[in-house]
Write an enzyme that holds these catalytic residues in place. Structure first.
Site, PDB file in Angstrom:
ATOM      1  N   SER A  46       0.820  -1.220   0.000  1.00 55.55           N
ATOM      2  CA  SER A  46       0.000   0.000   0.000  1.00 55.55           C
ATOM      3  C   SER A  46       0.851   1.267   0.000  1.00 55.55           C
ATOM      4  O   SER A  46       2.030   1.245   0.373  1.00 55.55           O
ATOM      5  CB  SER A  46      -0.913   0.032   1.226  1.00 55.55           C
TER       6      SER A  46
HETATM    7  N1  SAH Z   1      -0.548  -3.657   3.909  1.00 51.32           N
HETATM    8  C1  SAH Z   1      -0.114  -4.509   2.841  1.00 51.32           C
HETATM    9  C2  SAH Z   1      -1.157  -4.505   1.763  1.00 51.32           C
HETATM   10  C3  SAH Z   1      -1.037  -5.588   0.780  1.00 51.32           C
HETATM   11  S1  SAH Z   1      -2.273  -5.560  -0.480  1.00 51.32           S
HETATM   12  C4  SAH Z   1       1.203  -3.973   2.299  1.00 51.32           C
HETATM   13  O1  SAH Z   1       1.423  -2.771   2.367  1.00 51.32           O
HETATM   14  O2  SAH Z   1       2.012  -4.738   1.769  1.00 51.32           O
HETATM   15  C5  SAH Z   1      -3.551  -6.487   0.253  1.00 51.32           C
HETATM   16  C6  SAH Z   1      -3.242  -7.933   0.539  1.00 51.32           C
HETATM   17  O3  SAH Z   1      -4.475  -8.555   0.911  1.00 51.32           O
HETATM   18  C7  SAH Z   1      -2.707  -8.749  -0.636  1.00 51.32           C
HETATM   19  O4  SAH Z   1      -1.474  -9.311  -0.280  1.00 51.32           O
HETATM   20  C8  SAH Z   1      -3.767  -9.833  -0.857  1.00 51.32           C
HETATM   21  O5  SAH Z   1      -3.231 -11.097  -1.227  1.00 51.32           O
HETATM   22  C9  SAH Z   1      -4.415  -9.893   0.515  1.00 51.32           C
HETATM   23  N2  SAH Z   1      -5.782 -10.440   0.531  1.00 51.32           N
HETATM   24  C10 SAH Z   1      -6.783 -10.285  -0.357  1.00 51.32           C
HETATM   25  N3  SAH Z   1      -7.885 -10.946   0.060  1.00 51.32           N
HETATM   26  C11 SAH Z   1      -7.564 -11.544   1.236  1.00 51.32           C
HETATM   27  C12 SAH Z   1      -8.267 -12.359   2.163  1.00 51.32           C
HETATM   28  N4  SAH Z   1      -9.546 -12.714   2.000  1.00 51.32           N
HETATM   29  N5  SAH Z   1      -7.617 -12.773   3.264  1.00 51.32           N
HETATM   30  C13 SAH Z   1      -6.333 -12.420   3.503  1.00 51.32           C
HETATM   31  N6  SAH Z   1      -5.610 -11.651   2.664  1.00 51.32           N
HETATM   32  C14 SAH Z   1      -6.220 -11.204   1.547  1.00 51.32           C
END
Ligand code: SAH
Length: 227
Positions: A67
């Site tokens: 993010s």
């Molecule tokens: N705060 C993190 C955001 C990653 S993007 C960062 O800055 O790196 C959001 C993440 O949510 C992705 O890695 C995706 O695989 C995950 N995601 C999507 N749906 C999900 C679910 N149902 N359960 C767990 N993770 C999920």
């Protein structure tokens, strides 16, 4: 570049990013210090590492992104995790926000659906000596019942509706941030439970998170909202 000068360059860029976070309206010193203390570049794949201190979301593989730093700063600013908080994070991704949360809260429980991302995040957190973050591979729309209730819930992927399990696992006096809307555009919504009453407040509009895929998110196959 020599490794030393790369580190020095990252340090300089980190300072510029912190200026940008401050310019976005977040002047809380503790939060700004956290961004100084946790090197974002360590959480990113080689291909995008040189861009680690740009204020943008960056690809981390599997169609996912780390993010945008100002959005993560906003999460910390609104959620204000403290040492007595138990935090549930949905969407570990790179693990960068997990680290920021772990350095401020008592304990962090973070759920990620992509096994490899969770494993990579684990490694970086271990390398940094962060020991109060537990990671789970699974569907975060169901929360992590075993350690509930949580005083803070941070959802980093876009949901069509508020997943009922997350609301159930939010403690009284607790607060949750979750992007709600369509796969293209969401509003970051603050959900609070106080003396049994649940309130919702939109804190930011026009955001674009990756979709929350799962039982109470979007269907990974059809792209439709599940329920
Ligand atoms: N705060 C993190 C955001 C990653 S993007 C960062 O800055 O790196 C959001 C993440 O949510 C992705 O890695 C995706 O695989 C995950 N995601 C999507 N749906 C999900 C679910 N149902 N359960 C767990 N993770 C999920």
């Amino acid at each position: 570049m020599e490794p030393r000068s790369i580190e020095a360059r990252y340090e300089e860029l980190r300072g510029e990013l912190i200026d940008e976070i401050r310019a976005s309206g977040i002047d809380d010193l503790e939060i700004l210090r956290l961004f100084h203390r946790v090197p974002r570049h360590l959480f990113l794949p080689d291909a995008v590492r040189p861009r680690a201190y740009e204020n943008v979301a960056l690809p981390i593989g599997y169609g996912q992104t780390a993010s945008q730093p100002t959005v993560q700063a906003l999460y910390l600013h609104i959620l204000r995790p403290a040492p007595d908080d138990r935090v549930l994070e949905i969407g570990t991704g790179s693990g960068f926000l997990t680290a920021l949360l772990a350095l401020t809260a008592g304990r962090v429980y973070s759920v990620e659906r992509v096994r490899d991302l969770s494993a990579r995040a684990r490694k970086v957190l271990d390398d940094l000596g962060i020991t109060n973050a537990a990671l789970l591979v699974g569907d975060g729309t169901l929360g992590w019942r075993r350690f509930a209730p949580y005083t803070v819930i941070a959802v980093s992927a876009a949901a069509p509706v508020l997943p009922p399990a997350l609301l159930e696992q939010l403690d009284d006096g607790g607060r949750m941030l979750i992007p709600l809307g369509t796969p293209r555009e969401q509003r970051i919504t603050l959900v609070r439970r106080q003396r049994g009453q649940v309130t919702e407040e939109v804190v930011s509009r026009g955001c674009a998170f990756v979709p929350l895929l799962g039982r109470y998110g979007w269907d990974p196959d059809t792209g439709e909202a599940c329920s």
